[in-house]
Scaffold this active site. Structure first.
Site, PDB file in Angstrom:
ATOM      1  N   VAL B   9      31.761  43.470  32.729  1.00 41.80           N
ATOM      2  CA  VAL B   9      31.928  43.036  33.034  1.00 41.80           C
ATOM      3  C   VAL B   9      33.440  42.434  33.309  1.00 41.80           C
ATOM      4  O   VAL B   9      33.763  42.430  31.651  1.00 41.80           O
ATOM      5  CB  VAL B   9      30.875  41.398  33.147  1.00 41.80           C
ATOM      6  CG1 VAL B   9      30.982  40.412  33.990  1.00 41.80           C
ATOM      7  CG2 VAL B   9      29.409  42.243  33.593  1.00 41.80           C
ATOM      8  N   CYS B  10      33.697  41.702  33.576  1.00 42.91           N
ATOM      9  CA  CYS B  10      35.355  41.087  33.505  1.00 42.91           C
ATOM     10  C   CYS B  10      35.395  39.991  34.467  1.00 42.91           C
ATOM     11  O   CYS B  10      34.339  39.638  35.900  1.00 42.91           O
ATOM     12  CB  CYS B  10      36.192  41.654  33.324  1.00 42.91           C
ATOM     13  SG  CYS B  10      36.565  42.967  35.004  1.00 42.91           S
ATOM     14  N   SER B  11      36.522  39.584  34.358  1.00 44.95           N
ATOM     15  CA  SER B  11      36.697  38.500  35.996  1.00 44.95           C
ATOM     16  C   SER B  11      37.146  39.241  37.237  1.00 44.95           C
ATOM     17  O   SER B  11      38.050  39.921  37.054  1.00 44.95           O
ATOM     18  CB  SER B  11      37.693  37.530  35.464  1.00 44.95           C
ATOM     19  OG  SER B  11      37.614  36.634  36.431  1.00 44.95           O
ATOM     20  N   MET B  14      38.194  43.171  37.522  1.00 43.28           N
ATOM     21  CA  MET B  14      39.803  43.755  37.112  1.00 43.28           C
ATOM     22  C   MET B  14      40.535  44.442  36.522  1.00 43.28           C
ATOM     23  O   MET B  14      41.249  45.591  36.168  1.00 43.28           O
ATOM     24  CB  MET B  14      41.000  42.409  37.301  1.00 43.28           C
ATOM     25  CG  MET B  14      40.996  41.371  38.129  1.00 43.28           C
ATOM     26  SD  MET B  14      42.737  41.758  39.369  1.00 43.28           S
ATOM     27  CE  MET B  14      42.489  41.718  40.727  1.00 43.28           C
ATOM     28  N   ALA B  39      32.275  44.903  37.282  1.00 41.68           N
ATOM     29  CA  ALA B  39      31.841  44.085  38.152  1.00 41.68           C
ATOM     30  C   ALA B  39      32.605  42.419  37.719  1.00 41.68           C
ATOM     31  O   ALA B  39      32.642  42.758  36.611  1.00 41.68           O
ATOM     32  CB  ALA B  39      30.375  44.160  38.019  1.00 41.68           C
TER      33      ALA B  39
END
Lengths: 951, 103
Positions: B9-11, B14, B39
Site C-alpha cells: 500500500v502506498c499513496s 504510485m 494499491a
C-alpha cells in the site's frame, strides 16, 4: 606403451572385423578401421600371428583372421528376441550394411535370395569380364544394396583387384536435363555445349576396368541407351562433342523398377546377359524379415549410441504388417519408430530408448507369427552417436548454442543461429519438394491425424491472409515441425527463438499470420505455445512462400587504381566472414580492352546462373557490365560510386538465400546513399571506456545502416540539441542486424561512462531506466517532443548529476548496512527510481522532490524523518512521472507556474489544519510542477498532506 | 499450497511498482508462490479477504490503523528497504508476519 596400445587396438579391430567376414581381413582393412598406418597395422598383425593370436590366410593380398574368431561376439548376438525358431549364427554374425559384408551375408542369401545370389556370383565370375546385369524388383527391395554386394563379392573372390573402381549413378538425378545426364556419364569436350568450359571425363571412364551401377536405368534417354549399346557391343564410347572413339571396359549393372517388357527397356534388356529379380518382402519368409528387422534396429542402435529396447509385440507387428514399400519402407518405419522413441527418451533423459508397440505401424491382418519377448539392441562397434538425421530445429539451436558457448562465442549466437534456423526450414522445404516415395504415410504416421488436421486449419488461414497456395507436402513439413514443438512442450522443455524480434521485423505479414495460427493451435491442442513458436512458424511460412533456392549472385568490385577494388572486396569479405566479393583492380597503364576481357572472364567464373553484380567506382567502368552481358549472355547489374558500405551490404545480402540480382543491386545502391549526419555506426571500445563525454541518444535498428541513418537524419534535423552537437547520436545498429540482447548490452556498457538520454528505434531493447521512443512515435506521434523534453531535463542538470543519472541507473544500488548519510540516500533513491521511470529523468525528478521536501520541512518547521522522507520522495517522483505521461483533466489544481493559487482547492479545505498543511504542500510542490510542466491534482496534494499530518 | 497474498500500500499505488516487481523476483528465486499487488490507501477496505498480509510504504504509515481493520497482519516497510526496492527483505517481512499470524 604406444605399440602395446596399438597392438591391442589392431587385435580388437581384427576380432571385430573377423566376425563379419569369413574370408579374413587384409592389413589395409585393419589399418582403415583402426585408423592407423597400414605398415604399422601389418607389423602388428604379424606379431599377433607370431603370438598365436591370429592366423595368416593364404592368398594375395595376405589376409588375417583372429584366432577363435570363427565365433566372435557378433554384433547382433545381443539381440535377445526368442522367436520360435532362432536363425543360425552364420547369418546373424554379419551386418548387411557393413563395409565387409558380401552377397552371402544378405539376409535370405540361402533362402529367398538364393537364386539371385547365385546369379549375381555367376555374373561377376563369368569369364572373361563378367556379364552385364539387370536387377529387377519393385521399390525398396534392396537393388542398390544388392549391386554393392555384387561388387564386394567381386573383391572377395579376387575377381576385382583393390584398385578396381565401383561407380554408382542414379539416372533419375539428371532426368530433367538429358544433356547433363549424358555429360556426367560420358564426359564432354570443351565447347561441346554452352557451359562446357573445359574437357571433362565422365563416369564411364572412371569405371573403366570395373563396375558401373546405373540405378533407375529406365530414366536413360534413347540416345543414352544407344551410347551404352556401343559400349556394350564394341567397348567404345565418345565424350560429348568428340569425334574419335575412346575405349573402356566396364561391367554394367543396371537396376529398374519398371516392367522389363516396356518398350523403353526391351532393347536394353536384350543386351543384358543376366537378369536378376529380387523378390518383394511379402514373398519372403518371416524369418528373413525378422533378420532384416533386427539388422535395422541394430543399425539404429549403432547410430544413436544408446541401447534400444523393442517391445515384443512391436517386433511381431513389424513382421506382419503390410509393407508395400518393401525393405526400404521397413527401414523407414523402423527409423521413424526409433525417432519417436528417441524423443520420448530425451524427455525422460534416462534409461534405454524403448520402442513400445504403439510406435510401429498397426497391422490390419491377424498376426501370423508367434509371440516375442522384448529385444535389446546395444550400440555395436560403430563408434559414437551419429548425428540424428532428422534433428528438429530445437536440437539444432541447442547444439549450436552449446558449441558457441564452449568456444566462448555465446555473444555471437544470435545471428549465427538465426541463419541456422532459416537454413533448417529451407532444407526441410527443399527436401519436401522432392519427397521420397511413401513420405506421405511416413509423416502422417509420425505426427498423427490430429496434428495434420490442425495444420490444415492453420494453412487455410495462411492461404486466406498471405495468398500462399501451400502445397500438401509443405503442410506435412509444418506438421512435422509442430509435432516436435508440442512434444517438447509436453515434456516441459522451453521453446526459445533467439531472433524473434528479427523474424517479426523481417517477415511482418508471416508473423501476423503465425500469431493467429499460434492462438488457433493453442485452443485446439490445449497446450500453451510460447510467442517464440510464432517466430518459427513465421520463418517456415516465409520459407514456403519464397522462391526455390537460387544460385548465389556473384559480386565483382572494379575500380581505378592498383589496389582500391582489392581492398574494398577484402574488407567486406572479412567483415561478413565470407568469400563472396571478388575484385579487379584497373591500373592506369592497362587498356580498356584488356580490362573488359578480364571482367568478362571474372563474370564467367563468378556466375552460378543468377548473374553477377558489378560494383564500380566511376566513369567508363559503369558501362562495362552491358558489354560483358552482351558477350557472355550472363546477366549483370552495375552499381557505381562504390563504397565500403555498398560492398559490405552487397556481400551481406548475397550471403542470404534467395536474393536476386536486382534485389542485390537495389540493396547495394541504397546502402550509404544517405549522408549520415554526425552519427556513427559503432563505438570503439576506447570511446566506450573513455572519459564521460556528452550525453547521448542511442538509435537501435534491426535492419542496419539504411533505416538507422534515415532515423538519425530525422532526429538531427528536428532536435536542436542533436544538431548543435550538445547531445551525441550513436547508432547501435550492427552491420548484420543487432539483436535485442546485444543492443541491451551495448547500451548498458555505454551507461557506465555516459548518460544515455533515450533509446530511439524499431525495437525496445528493454534497458531499465532508459526511456524508449519508437520510430512510430517519432514519425507519427509526439516522439520528437518527448525526446526534446528528456534532453532539456538532462541538459539543465548540473554536470555531476547528469553523469549520475547514467551510472547510478546502470549499476546495482550500493547496499549499505549502516544508516547512509543523506547524500547517499539520495543516490540510492535515484538508482532505484531509475529502474522504474521511463518518461522523466530520475536524477532531476529526485532532486526536485528532495528540494520540495526540504522546503516543506522549512515551511512547517518540522522534520519528516528518514523513512517518511524516502517514502514521500519516491511517491513524488512517481507522481511526476505519471502526470507527465497522463496529464489529468481537472481544472482546479496546483497549476503550471501558479503555485500561489494552489490553495484554492475549495472542496478539500475542510479543516483549517489540513487546509494550511495542504497549502504548504502545494507551495512546496510549485517548483516541481513548473520544472516538469505538470498540474498536480488536489487529491494528490491532500494525500501528501495526510502523510505529514499523521506523524 | 496457496500462494501468499501480499498487498503493498502506498499513496495512489504510485511508488510501489518496483518493489512489487522485485518481491516477485525474490519469490521466484526462492521457488515461492506469491501474489503481490499494489494499491493506494483508499483501496484498503477492498482488500478484505483477498490478501494475507498488508505492507505499507513508509509515507503512508498513517494508514496503519485503517489497515488493521482488515484483520490480517499489517506492517510498515522500512525506509531503506523501500528506497532500495529490496524485494528480498520485504518478502522476509511479509513471510514472518504471515507466519506470526498462523501461530
Amino acid at each position: 606403451m604406444i605399440s602395446e596400445r596399438r597392438r591391442e587396438k589392431v587385435k580388437r579391430t581384427l576380432e571385430a572385423l573377423s566376425g563379419s567376414s569369413g574370408h579374413g581381413i587384409t592389413a589395409e582393412e585393419v589399418a582403415a578401421a583402426a585408423g592407423i598406418d597400414r605398415c604399422n597395422a601389418s607389423r602388428e598383425l604379424n606379431r599377433l600371428v607370431e603370438a598365436g593370436l591370429a592366423e595368416k590366410l593364404k592368398g594375395k593380398p595376405v589376409r588375417f583372421q583372429a584366432n577363435g574368431a570363427s565365433a566372435p561376439t557378433p554384433v547382433c548376438s545381443q539381440f535377445e528376441a526368442t522367436g520360435p525358431k532362432e536363425t543360425g549364427p552364420k547369418e546373424t554374425g554379419a551386418k548387411a550394411t557393413g563395409p565387409e559384408a558380401g552377397l552371402d551375408s544378405l539376409p535370405g542369401a540361402s533362402g529367398s535370395l538364393r537364386t539371385a545370389v547365385q546369379q549375381a556370383k555367376a555374373a561377376i565370375l563369368y569369364p572373361p569380364h563378367g556379364l552385364h546385369t539387370l536387377i529387377l524388383g519393385s521399390t525398396g527391395v534392396g537393388k542398390t544394396l544388392f549391386a554393392e554386394q555384387m561388387y564386394k563379392f567381386g573383391r572377395e573372390s579376387g575377381r576385382f583387384g583393390r584398385a578396381t573402381p565401383f561407380v554408382a549413378f542414379n539416372c533419375a538425378d539428371y532426368a530433367s536435363n538429358p544433356q547433363l545426364l549424358l555429360s556426367n556419364l560420358f564426359g564432354h569436350t570443351r565447347g561441346a555445349f554452352t557451359g562446357a568450359e573445359s574437357d571433362r571425363p565422365g563416369l564411364v571412364e572412371k569405371a573403366d576396368g570395373g563396375m558401373l551401377f546405373l540405378d533407375e536405368v529406365h530414366r536413360l534417354t534413347s540416345e543414352g541407351q544407344e551410347m551404352f549399346f556401343h559400349l556394350i557391343d564394341r567397348g567404345v564410347f565418345r565424350r560429348l562433342g568428340e569425334t574419335l572413339d575412346r575405349r573402356a571396359r566396364v561391367l554394367l549393372v543396371c537396376a529398374t523398377t519398371e516392367n522389363p517388357d516396356s518398350s523403353l527397356l526391351r532393347t536394353f534388356v536384350r543386351r543384358m546377359a543376366m537378369v536378376i529379380t529380387l523378390p518383394p518382402l511379402v514373398e519372403r519368409p518371416w524369418t528373413e524379415r525378422l533378420e532384416i528387422v533386427r539388422l535395422f534396429f541394430q543399425a539404429e542402435a549403432d547410430r544413436i549410441g544408446i541401447p534400444l529396447t523393442v517391445a515384443g509385440n512391436a517386433l511381431r507387428r513389424l513382421l506382419s504388417y503390410p509393407c508395400p514399400g518393401n525393405v526400404g519402407q521397413l527401414r523407414g518405419d523402423i527409423q521413424l519408430a526409433c525417432a519417436r522413441a528417441f524423443l520420448e527418451y530425451m524427455g525422460r533423459g534416462t534409461g534405454n530408448i524403448y520402442i513400445p508397440t504403439r510406435l510401429v505401424p498397426a497391422n490390419t491382418e491377424p498376426a501370423t507369427v508367434a509371440e516375442f519377448e522384448a529385444a535389446v539392441f546395444r550400440p555395436g562397434t560403430v563408434p559414437g552417436p551419429q548425428p540424428w538425421p532428422e534433428a528438429t530445429v530445437y536440437d539444432l539451436i541447442e547444439a549450436r548454442l552449446r558449441d558457441l558457448q564452449s568456444e566462448g562465442k555465446a555473444d555471437q549466437a544470435g545471428p549465427i543461429i538465426g541463419a541456422e534456423i532459416e537454413r533448417y526450414f529451407r532444407r526441410l522445404w527443399t527436401k519436401l519438394r522432392s519427397p521420397s516415395p511413401g513420405w506421405q504415410q511416413d509423416v502422417a504416421r509420425l505426427v498423427g491425424p490430429e496434428v495434420l488436421e490442425w495444420v490444415n486449419q492453420a494453412m487455410t488461414l495462411a492461404a486466406e491472409q498471405l495468398g500462399l497456395d501451400i502445397p500438401q507436402r509443405v503442410r506435412f513439413g509444418l506438421a512435422l515441425h509442430l509435432s516436435a514443438a508440442l512434444e517438447r512442450l509436453r515434456q516441459g522443455h522451453q521453446i526459445i527463438h533467439p531472433r524473434l524480434a528479427e523474424v517479426e521485423h523481417d517477415y511482418p505479414a508471416e508473423f501476423a499470420v503465425a500469431l493467429q495460427i499460434l492462438v488457433r493451435l493453442q485452443s485446439l491442442s490445449g497446450i500453451v505455445l510460447p510467442l517464440d513458436e510464432a517466430g518459427f512458424i513465421a520463418t517456415f511460412l516465409a520459407a514456403a512462400g519464397s522462391r526455390p533456392p537460387a544460385a548465389q549472385v556473384g559480386i565483382l568490385v572494379v575500380a581505378h587504381g592498383p589496389s582500391i577494388a582489392g581492398a574494398l572486396a577484402a574488407q567486406a569479405n572479412r567483415l561478413v566472414e565470407v568469400e563472396i566479393a571478388r575484385a579487379l583492380d584497373w591500373p592506369a597503364d592497362e587498356g580498356l580492352d584488356r580490362l573488359v576481357a578480364r571482367v568478362e572472364q571474372s563474370v564467367r567464373d563468378l556466375d552460378q546462373g543468377s548473374g553477377v553484380l558489378l560494383l564500380v567506382d566511376m566513369g567508363v567502368l559503369a558501362t562495362i557490365g552491358e558489354v560483358v552481358t552482351e558477350r557472355t549472355g550472363i546477366p549483370t547489374r552495375t552499381v557505381d560510386m562504390v563504397t565500403t558500405a555498398r560492398v559490405v551490404e552487397a556481400v551481406r545480402k548475397a550471403a542470404l538465400p534467395d536474393i536476386t540480382l536486382d534485389e542485390l543491386a537495389r540493396a547495394a545502391r541504397d546502402a550509404g546513399s544517405l549522408p549520415a549526419p554526425d552519427a556513427r555506426q559503432y563505438l570503439s571500445p576506447a570511446e566506450i571506456d573513455g572519459a564521460a563525454g556528452r550525453p547521448i541518444v542511442v538509435t537501435v535498428c534491426l535492419t542496419g545502416e539504411g533505416s538507422a541513418r534515415k532515423l538519425q537524419q530525422v532526429l538531427t534535423e528536428q532536435v536542436p540539441a542533436l544538431s548543435s552537437g550538445e547531445v551525441e547520436l550513436v547508432s547501435a545498429a550492427a552491420l548484420d542486424g543487432i539483436g535485442r540482447e546485444s543492443a541491451r548490452e551495448l547500451v548498458q556498457q555505454l551507461l557506465t561512462t555516459r548518460p544515455v538520454i533515450a533509446l530511439v528505434g524499431t525495437f525496445d531493447p528493454g534497458v531499465e531506466a532508459i526511456p524508449f521512443i519508437s520510430v512510430e512515435e517519432v514519425v507519427l506521434g509526439d516522439g520528437i517532443a518527448h525526446l526534446r523534453r528528456l534532453m532539456e531535463n538532462v541538459l539543465r542538470l548540473p554536470q555531476p548529476l547528469a553523469g549520475m543519472s547514467g551510472t547510478a541507473a546502470s549499476l546495482p544500488p550500493p547496499i549499505t548496512p549502516s544508516l547512509p548519510p543523506e547524500e547517499d540516500l539520495f543516490a540510492i533513491l535515484v538508482a532505484t527510481l531509475g529502474h522504474q521511470l521511463r518518461y522523466i529523468n530520475p536524477a532531476l525528478a529526485a532532486r526536485c522532490a528532495w528540494r520540495a521536501l526540504d522546503d516543506l520541512e522549512r515551511d512547517l518547521e518540522f522534520t519528516l524523518g528518514r523513512d517518511l522522507r524516502i517514502g514521500m520522495a519516491m511517491h513524488l517522483v512517481c507522481m511526476v512521472e505519471k502526470l507527465v505521461r497522463l496529464p489529468p483533466v481537472e481544472a482546479s489544481s496546483v497549476g503550471r507556474g501558479s503555485p500561489g493559487e494552489a490553495g484554492n482547492t475549495a472542496k478539500l479545505q475542510d479543516g483549517a489544519t489540513e487546509g494550511s498543511l495542504e497549502q504548504a504542500v502545494a507551495r512546496a510542490l510549485g517548483p516541481l510542477a513548473i520544472e516538469f510542466q505538470i498540474t498536480v491534482p488536489p487529491e494528490h496534494v491532500l494525500g501528501l498532506a495526510r502523510m505529514i499530518d499523521q506523524q | 499450497m496457496q500462494p501468499l497474498r501480499i498487498l503493498l500500500v502506498c499513496s495512489f499505488g504510485m511508488s510501489t511498482s518496483l518493489l512489487v516487481r522485485s518481491m516477485k523476483q525474490a519469490a521466484a528465486n526462492r521457488g515461492l508462490a506469491v501474489l503481490v499487488e499494489s494499491a493506494g490507501t483508499d483501496e484498503i477496505p477492498r482488500a478484505r479477504g483477498r490478501f494475507d498480509v498488508l505492507l505499507l510504504g513508509p509515507q503512508v504509515r498513517y494508514a496503519e490503523v485503517k489497515a488493521r481493520e482488515i484483520g490480517v497482519p499489517v506492517g510498515v516497510i522500512e525506509g531503506l528497504v523501500y528506497a532500495l526496492a529490496q524485494g528480498d527483505k520485504a518478502l522476509d517481512q511479509a513471510e514472518s508476519m504471515a507466519r506470526g499470524n498462523a501461530r
